[in-house]
Design a protein around this motif. Sequence first.
Motif, mmCIF file in Angstrom:
data_model
loop_
_atom_site.group_PDB
_atom_site.id
_atom_site.type_symbol
_atom_site.label_atom_id
_atom_site.label_comp_id
_atom_site.label_asym_id
_atom_site.label_seq_id
_atom_site.Cartn_x
_atom_site.Cartn_y
_atom_site.Cartn_z
ATOM 1 N N ALA B 112 67.091 34.165 -28.579
ATOM 2 C CA ALA B 112 68.568 34.008 -27.943
ATOM 3 C C ALA B 112 68.821 34.365 -26.674
ATOM 4 O O ALA B 112 69.141 34.068 -25.792
ATOM 5 N N PHE B 115 66.878 33.217 -23.791
ATOM 6 C CA PHE B 115 67.382 32.006 -23.226
ATOM 7 C C PHE B 115 68.608 32.411 -22.409
ATOM 8 O O PHE B 115 68.963 31.625 -21.292
ATOM 9 N N PHE B 116 69.279 33.368 -22.897
ATOM 10 C CA PHE B 116 70.901 33.425 -22.104
ATOM 11 C C PHE B 116 70.505 33.872 -20.699
ATOM 12 O O PHE B 116 70.931 33.619 -19.928
ATOM 13 N N GLY B 119 69.280 31.338 -18.526
ATOM 14 C CA GLY B 119 70.584 30.561 -18.337
ATOM 15 C C GLY B 119 71.199 31.267 -17.375
ATOM 16 O O GLY B 119 71.597 30.580 -16.186
ATOM 17 N N VAL B 120 71.219 32.552 -17.242
ATOM 18 C CA VAL B 120 72.018 33.395 -16.009
ATOM 19 C C VAL B 120 71.467 33.148 -14.697
ATOM 20 O O VAL B 120 72.113 32.915 -13.950
#
Lengths: 325, 223
Positions: B112, B115-116, B119-120
């Motif tokens: 998680a 992935f975050f 994404g940033v």
Amino acid sequence: MLAQVEPITGDPFGIGWIATFAYAILAIMALLPLIKKRKQGVQSFNKSVILWLLFSLFMTIDRFVEYILIMNFGLEQGSTKIGANLSTWYFVPFVSVMAEFLFILYILRKYKFYSIPFILIFFISLSLYQYADITAFAIIITISELVPVILYLWKGWKNKDGLIYSLGIFTAFDFFVPYAIHYSMIFGGNLAGTIIYYPLFFSALFAVAYLNLGTWGWLDRHVFYDKEREKQIKNAWIGRLIEIEKKKPEVKKNGGKSIVLECPVCHVQSKRVFAHEVVLQRAKNEKGIVKMLLNEDKQICEHPFVAYVDREFAIRGYEAIDMKV
Amino acid sequence: MAADFYYYAILITTLATMPTIIFMLFQLGKKYRDSLNPETGKRDPVRLLVLLQIVFWFSSILYPTVYRLVFLENPASMFNTLNPSSISIAFVVATGVTLLAFVHHKESWMYAAWFFYAGVILYMVFTMDSTTFYMLQFGFTLVGQVSFDLFYFITGIKYKDDKILGLAIFFFVPIISGASSSNPFIYIICYGFLAIYGIPYTMGKIKFFKQKPVQLVEAEARG
């Protein structure tokens, strides 16, 4: 140059309300057989389907109410926005599609990727909040919608499973197809007014009606119907009935209980009677569950399998046998 | 004058603690290599994650130190841009979340944080918005560091695990020094503590919990 059609404003025949009401009724109807069957087959799968569909149906009704507000009360698309473009017009469909994406991950058992839909919701909401541009939203929602549709339709057709196939049609027509028509009417057909919202209602109604065909087993009976296989099943049934007939006195003596079994591979159902006392005796283990190796004689179908039955004679799960040495 | 003192205090402290940290990494690598299970042919993934986390943390202090040595000045806040140090700190957080997910058997949390952060970075690449990137990166590393360290404490106490509780104390110190980055005295105390604490921790000499007594039956079975 396309001619501008005089736009109709408002919803003179109350089609929006009728469609919402019809959608709610059809949605409840579609869920009924799933709720009834929730204790059969693989329980966690059934519960997840029910949860996902409940969420999805609720989201669609929410969208319908927004269309009605736009048609009847002159609200503009996305007028409830915060920031640059973060409105229910974009957010609700996106959450709905992400729920579908999460469900697909569940089906594919990709538990390690469960966080992706939530992260996508966060970043897409942030981008809509900051910028009026919806390119990222459109690209991600299209991909996230198309992948489940293709998977459902392909798996449903390949396995001749009416429920999965209907989920594919539902997913496509509940959101993706109507929005494609909606925007084609605006940009391609140069249309405006109330008329551009009707495809959104009718397509979703078609989707939920088709879902009913899948959940009630109509597609299995009439579309994915296989005469040859039915013949085999009938033969197996006759053989089994003769066998049950032979064992009847013994069953009666012990007090029998019938259980509907379903093959986890081909989903052929069959009813079998088990002696009460024997099952309860075997269920005196730690978990109170009896593991039954079934269909070794291939009377139900071609696949031997294991069923987990509890003290109440409810099926708690199935397991397919991959190999027998 | 104050800036000069700040510059030299941090540079000398970091350079003085570096050999200790390199020794720690060497010890952790050795322990990971020795953790090979002859039955499964696999090494202990928890040891690998601990090693990776401290490697990432070490690389996060390496970049500012090299910057100080080359440019003879303190670097600006590393969260404003995408640089080796900010990436390393984000990786420390992501590895921490993965380790916690592994220990608690929460598969959905395993990647998680990775992935975050991906994404940033993608968000910054597509929007070229450095202000939002700064907020997201700073928020991720700050909230992430505090959260995973807190959960390390909880997990270590819950499972009575010396490794995890020791790691919680280890990462608690950089949080304090980071929170008071303008105070060189706290920085010296914190890194001094790490230098003293790090070696016995990695060598497994620090025991917070009493060892469970060996059952008689087990002892007999072992012969």
